[in-house]
Write a protein that holds these residues in place. Sequence first.
Motif, PDB file in Angstrom:
ATOM      1  N   UNK A   1       5.100   8.392  12.995  1.00 48.51           N
ATOM      2  CA  UNK A   1       6.363   8.975  12.531  1.00 48.51           C
ATOM      3  C   UNK A   1       6.306   9.295  11.040  1.00 48.51           C
ATOM      4  N   UNK A   2       5.160   9.756  10.579  1.00 52.25           N
ATOM      5  CA  UNK A   2       4.963  10.108   9.162  1.00 52.25           C
ATOM      6  C   UNK A   2       5.240   8.934   8.228  1.00 52.25           C
ATOM      7  N   UNK A   3       4.989   7.726   8.729  1.00 48.54           N
ATOM      8  CA  UNK A   3       5.155   6.539   7.891  1.00 48.54           C
ATOM      9  C   UNK A   3       3.882   5.703   7.962  1.00 48.54           C
ATOM     10  N   UNK A   4       3.524   5.115   6.848  1.00 48.85           N
ATOM     11  CA  UNK A   4       2.296   4.335   6.783  1.00 48.85           C
ATOM     12  C   UNK A   4       2.612   2.849   6.877  1.00 48.85           C
ATOM     13  N   UNK A   5       1.874   2.146   7.705  1.00 49.12           N
ATOM     14  CA  UNK A   5       2.046   0.706   7.829  1.00 49.12           C
ATOM     15  C   UNK A   5       0.708   0.032   7.576  1.00 49.12           C
ATOM     16  N   UNK A   6       0.703  -1.006   6.765  1.00 52.40           N
ATOM     17  CA  UNK A   6      -0.520  -1.803   6.651  1.00 52.40           C
ATOM     18  C   UNK A   6      -0.216  -3.236   7.032  1.00 52.40           C
ATOM     19  N   UNK A   7      -1.253  -3.896   7.519  1.00 54.33           N
ATOM     20  CA  UNK A   7      -1.100  -5.294   7.872  1.00 54.33           C
ATOM     21  C   UNK A   7      -1.985  -6.101   6.928  1.00 54.33           C
ATOM     22  N   UNK A   8      -1.396  -7.056   6.268  1.00 59.70           N
ATOM     23  CA  UNK A   8      -2.139  -7.808   5.262  1.00 59.70           C
ATOM     24  C   UNK A   8      -2.138  -9.282   5.647  1.00 59.70           C
ATOM     25  N   UNK A   9      -3.299  -9.943   5.660  1.00 62.22           N
ATOM     26  CA  UNK A   9      -3.309 -11.377   5.927  1.00 62.22           C
ATOM     27  C   UNK A   9      -2.611 -12.114   4.787  1.00 62.22           C
ATOM     28  N   UNK A  10      -1.916 -13.210   5.096  1.00 62.62           N
ATOM     29  CA  UNK A  10      -1.145 -13.905   4.054  1.00 62.62           C
ATOM     30  C   UNK A  10      -1.981 -14.271   2.830  1.00 62.62           C
ATOM     31  N   UNK A  11      -3.256 -14.554   3.028  1.00 61.89           N
ATOM     32  CA  UNK A  11      -4.092 -14.984   1.905  1.00 61.89           C
ATOM     33  C   UNK A  11      -4.202 -13.905   0.842  1.00 61.89           C
ATOM     34  N   UNK A  12      -4.153 -12.638   1.252  1.00 59.98           N
ATOM     35  CA  UNK A  12      -4.322 -11.547   0.291  1.00 59.98           C
ATOM     36  C   UNK A  12      -3.005 -10.885  -0.092  1.00 59.98           C
ATOM     37  N   UNK A  13      -1.907 -11.361   0.494  1.00 60.74           N
ATOM     38  CA  UNK A  13      -0.645 -10.622   0.364  1.00 60.74           C
ATOM     39  C   UNK A  13      -0.230 -10.414  -1.091  1.00 60.74           C
ATOM     40  N   UNK A  14      -0.256 -11.490  -1.885  1.00 60.33           N
ATOM     41  CA  UNK A  14       0.212 -11.383  -3.267  1.00 60.33           C
ATOM     42  C   UNK A  14      -0.710 -10.469  -4.066  1.00 60.33           C
ATOM     43  N   UNK A  15      -2.002 -10.631  -3.834  1.00 62.12           N
ATOM     44  CA  UNK A  15      -2.970  -9.806  -4.561  1.00 62.12           C
ATOM     45  C   UNK A  15      -2.773  -8.314  -4.236  1.00 62.12           C
ATOM     46  N   UNK A  16      -2.674  -8.018  -2.951  1.00 65.01           N
ATOM     47  CA  UNK A  16      -2.523  -6.612  -2.539  1.00 65.01           C
ATOM     48  C   UNK A  16      -1.205  -6.049  -3.075  1.00 65.01           C
ATOM     49  N   UNK A  17      -0.129  -6.827  -2.976  1.00 70.84           N
ATOM     50  CA  UNK A  17       1.173  -6.324  -3.411  1.00 70.84           C
ATOM     51  C   UNK A  17       1.210  -6.114  -4.912  1.00 70.84           C
ATOM     52  N   UNK A  18       0.577  -6.995  -5.668  1.00 71.71           N
ATOM     53  CA  UNK A  18       0.542  -6.804  -7.113  1.00 71.71           C
ATOM     54  C   UNK A  18      -0.168  -5.500  -7.446  1.00 71.71           C
ATOM     55  N   UNK A  19      -1.288  -5.256  -6.757  1.00 71.40           N
ATOM     56  CA  UNK A  19      -2.022  -4.009  -6.988  1.00 71.40           C
ATOM     57  C   UNK A  19      -1.169  -2.802  -6.584  1.00 71.40           C
ATOM     58  N   UNK A  20      -0.420  -2.938  -5.486  1.00 73.05           N
ATOM     59  CA  UNK A  20       0.424  -1.824  -5.029  1.00 73.05           C
ATOM     60  C   UNK A  20       1.505  -1.501  -6.046  1.00 73.05           C
ATOM     61  N   UNK A  21       1.984  -2.513  -6.726  1.00 70.17           N
ATOM     62  CA  UNK A  21       3.027  -2.260  -7.711  1.00 70.17           C
ATOM     63  C   UNK A  21       2.439  -1.654  -8.989  1.00 70.17           C
ATOM     64  N   UNK A  22       1.272  -2.154  -9.414  1.00 73.28           N
ATOM     65  CA  UNK A  22       0.803  -1.826 -10.761  1.00 73.28           C
ATOM     66  C   UNK A  22      -0.132  -0.631 -10.843  1.00 73.28           C
ATOM     67  N   UNK A  23      -0.888  -0.374  -9.796  1.00 71.95           N
ATOM     68  CA  UNK A  23      -1.943   0.630  -9.972  1.00 71.95           C
ATOM     69  C   UNK A  23      -1.395   2.051  -9.918  1.00 71.95           C
ATOM     70  N   UNK A  24      -2.005   2.907 -10.710  1.00 73.92           N
ATOM     71  CA  UNK A  24      -1.454   4.244 -10.945  1.00 73.92           C
ATOM     72  C   UNK A  24      -1.342   5.068  -9.670  1.00 73.92           C
ATOM     73  N   UNK A  25      -2.251   4.885  -8.726  1.00 78.27           N
ATOM     74  CA  UNK A  25      -2.193   5.728  -7.532  1.00 78.27           C
ATOM     75  C   UNK A  25      -1.129   5.261  -6.537  1.00 78.27           C
ATOM     76  N   UNK A  26      -0.582   4.056  -6.736  1.00 78.46           N
ATOM     77  CA  UNK A  26       0.460   3.572  -5.821  1.00 78.46           C
ATOM     78  C   UNK A  26       1.815   3.486  -6.518  1.00 78.46           C
ATOM     79  N   UNK A  27       1.934   2.606  -7.524  1.00 83.64           N
ATOM     80  CA  UNK A  27       3.181   2.446  -8.289  1.00 83.64           C
ATOM     81  C   UNK A  27       4.408   2.211  -7.398  1.00 83.64           C
ATOM     82  N   UNK A  28       4.284   1.264  -6.495  1.00 80.01           N
ATOM     83  CA  UNK A  28       5.452   0.934  -5.672  1.00 80.01           C
ATOM     84  C   UNK A  28       6.373   0.043  -6.497  1.00 80.01           C
ATOM     85  N   UNK A  29       7.242   0.704  -7.250  1.00 80.93           N
ATOM     86  CA  UNK A  29       8.067  -0.030  -8.217  1.00 80.93           C
ATOM     87  C   UNK A  29       9.189  -0.796  -7.536  1.00 80.93           C
ATOM     88  N   UNK A  30       9.536  -0.410  -6.326  1.00 82.48           N
ATOM     89  CA  UNK A  30      10.686  -1.040  -5.693  1.00 82.48           C
ATOM     90  C   UNK A  30      10.367  -1.635  -4.337  1.00 82.48           C
TER      91      UNK A  30
END
Lengths: 433, 246
Positions: free
Chosen positions: B28-57
């Motif tokens: 449905x034109x939406x992207x879903x990723x599944x992240x194991x709990x061990x990496x969740x904080x690391x992946x989310x921090x990168x999603x917020x900060x890195x220039x190609x993602x910048x998920x600010x909210x």
Amino acid sequence: MAEGPTMGSVFDVGGDTGEIRSYTMNFGPQHPAAHGVLRLVMEMEGETVIRIDPHIGLLHRATEKLAESKPFNHSIGYMDRLDYVSMMCNEHAYVRAIEQLVGVTPPERALWIRTMFDEVTRILNHLMWIGSNALDLGAMAVFLYAFREREELMDCYEAVSGTRMHATYYRPGGVYRDLPGKMIQYKESPWHKGKDLKRMNAWREGSMLDFLDAFSADFQHRVDDYEELLTDNRIWKQRTVDIGIVSPEQAMAWGMSGPMLRASGIEWDLRKKQPYAKYSEVDFDIPVGTRGDCYDRYLVRVAEMRQSALIIRQCVDWLRRNPGPVMIENYKVAPPKREDMKESMEALIHWFKLFTEGFSVPAGETYAAVEAPKGEFGCYMISDGANKPFRVHLRAPSFAHLASINEITRGHMLPDVVAMVGTYDLVFGEVDR
Amino acid sequence: MSQPTAQQLAEQLRARFGGRIDNVDVSHAQTTIEVPPAYLVEVCTALRDEAEFRFAQLTDLCGVDFLMFGEDEWKGSQTATATGFSRGVTGEAGPGRFDWSHHPEHPQFLRRFASVVHLLSFEHNVRLRVRSFAPEDALPVLPTLTGIWPAADWYEREAFDLYGIIYEGHPDLRRILTDYGFVGHPFRKDFPLIGNVEVRYDPDAGRVVYEPVTSVTPRVTVARVVREDSRWKTAREESADDWKDN
């Protein structure tokens, strides 16, 4: 919960020092400025707020769980009761989620009607907000004027759906029925008769579109009236300017949306950025604030009302020129015409199946968001292929906004908390769900 | 700013995180990723900060209970005409809809509790759904995201309240929506819709008392579950991808 406003410990003015100790104060849930059932437990130092702990959930009705036990099309009515001052916008998010999963697109006319009623709803919501917020901060008259106009728009709700608030007008695949050719009129009564009645019914001689056209043309002057009462009002400015400043960074980090976000200077509106319905085809501006205080949020909402009136005029214009179907003709999702049901066996079967069993929705998940008057109203829906949703989560803007109250109002005075609660535009139907 | 499509975003995510994310899905034109709990904080921090993602909210966070995914509590759709049918769920497992010891059998979801996050990037105008399954069904624990987006605070309290998911590191994990002193997690699929206790004012005791539910019969009116009727099959055959992308 049955406690009245009590103080944990009061001023300790005795003793040698005469110092005022910090104390805990309870606000709500029964309080005129609590906008329903908000309970705040505030830690105060004198008149200054040190910490706020909102207690919510007093209106929790488990809407999402109820939706899990019912066919998809039975839950639309629950959506009206979430944010009960912007009813059709909630329905819009819900039916859009269903439409995405099923893979149907409503006819064009239905999309224009939805666009128009989303804007009618936005005006309804902002009128409620401007009236009650002014009332919270001590201005009585605005409320009376705002509700005069609200009444007119609620009549439009009644004209299309039969109810003034909980419309259940948007359905998967379109809207319940086409716009009425005749606007409802006031009837003669001992209080309204003769010239008075004629004046009240002046706009109501033609169709509902004629009425909305006249209303939205006149509405800019009505907004002038509210602005006359508030915009340069010294007391109003003293209560709102520089109160509850939300920085753009805070606004993004706290999940704010709608006027809360825009007043902080972020130009973000789903109607422009991720257009749905017919918003890509109408012309309007996004008002943006600069300072992010209560006064800017007031200005943004007032400007939004003006823009909404302009959008309504464009929709009226299109809808007048383009008659057509307002519901898809896929009888597995949308009911066939009621007249057909009287004669056709097929149609009768479709009716019966649709209203008892609903329709099954292909397995999958989706998130559909609309720019509701308060902000982003989203519906996250998981279907496991049955005729009932497996999980529905409703993303309510007020919930995210209220979560930030401790950070935003810390260090403010007690009356500023009231200004802030007002400016958040909270409705507990959607905070508590 | 560039606005990547859901497919482009999925490829970016695959390239950036590789083995740290389990599953990338576009529907449905939406992207879903599944992240194991061990990496969740690391992946989310990168999603917020890195220039190609910048998920600010963090727009939304919610719990999901995948118990009985794809199964029906309403039996007898085949025999309905022969024996008549009740619209109520007669509880073999007591007043609840499901038994505590029941575990999901759907192959796609091997564990019960998941926390689903919806992120929004203002800069790239794109959304992302991040799902993370709690490893233990009996005691679902996931890392908190409050350190990355403060908005997660109340949402995690809500998921804890309704599903009993424990967010490790959350500064203030209290119940939020249910009553003071509430017992249980009401949105779990094995929690009965009518609840376990009801409340009334007892004039003799002079206070509000909690009692087992008697005013409502343990009967949930559930319409028959209809699944996979022929028109979806036809639709899929007719246009393999087209209708999904709507």
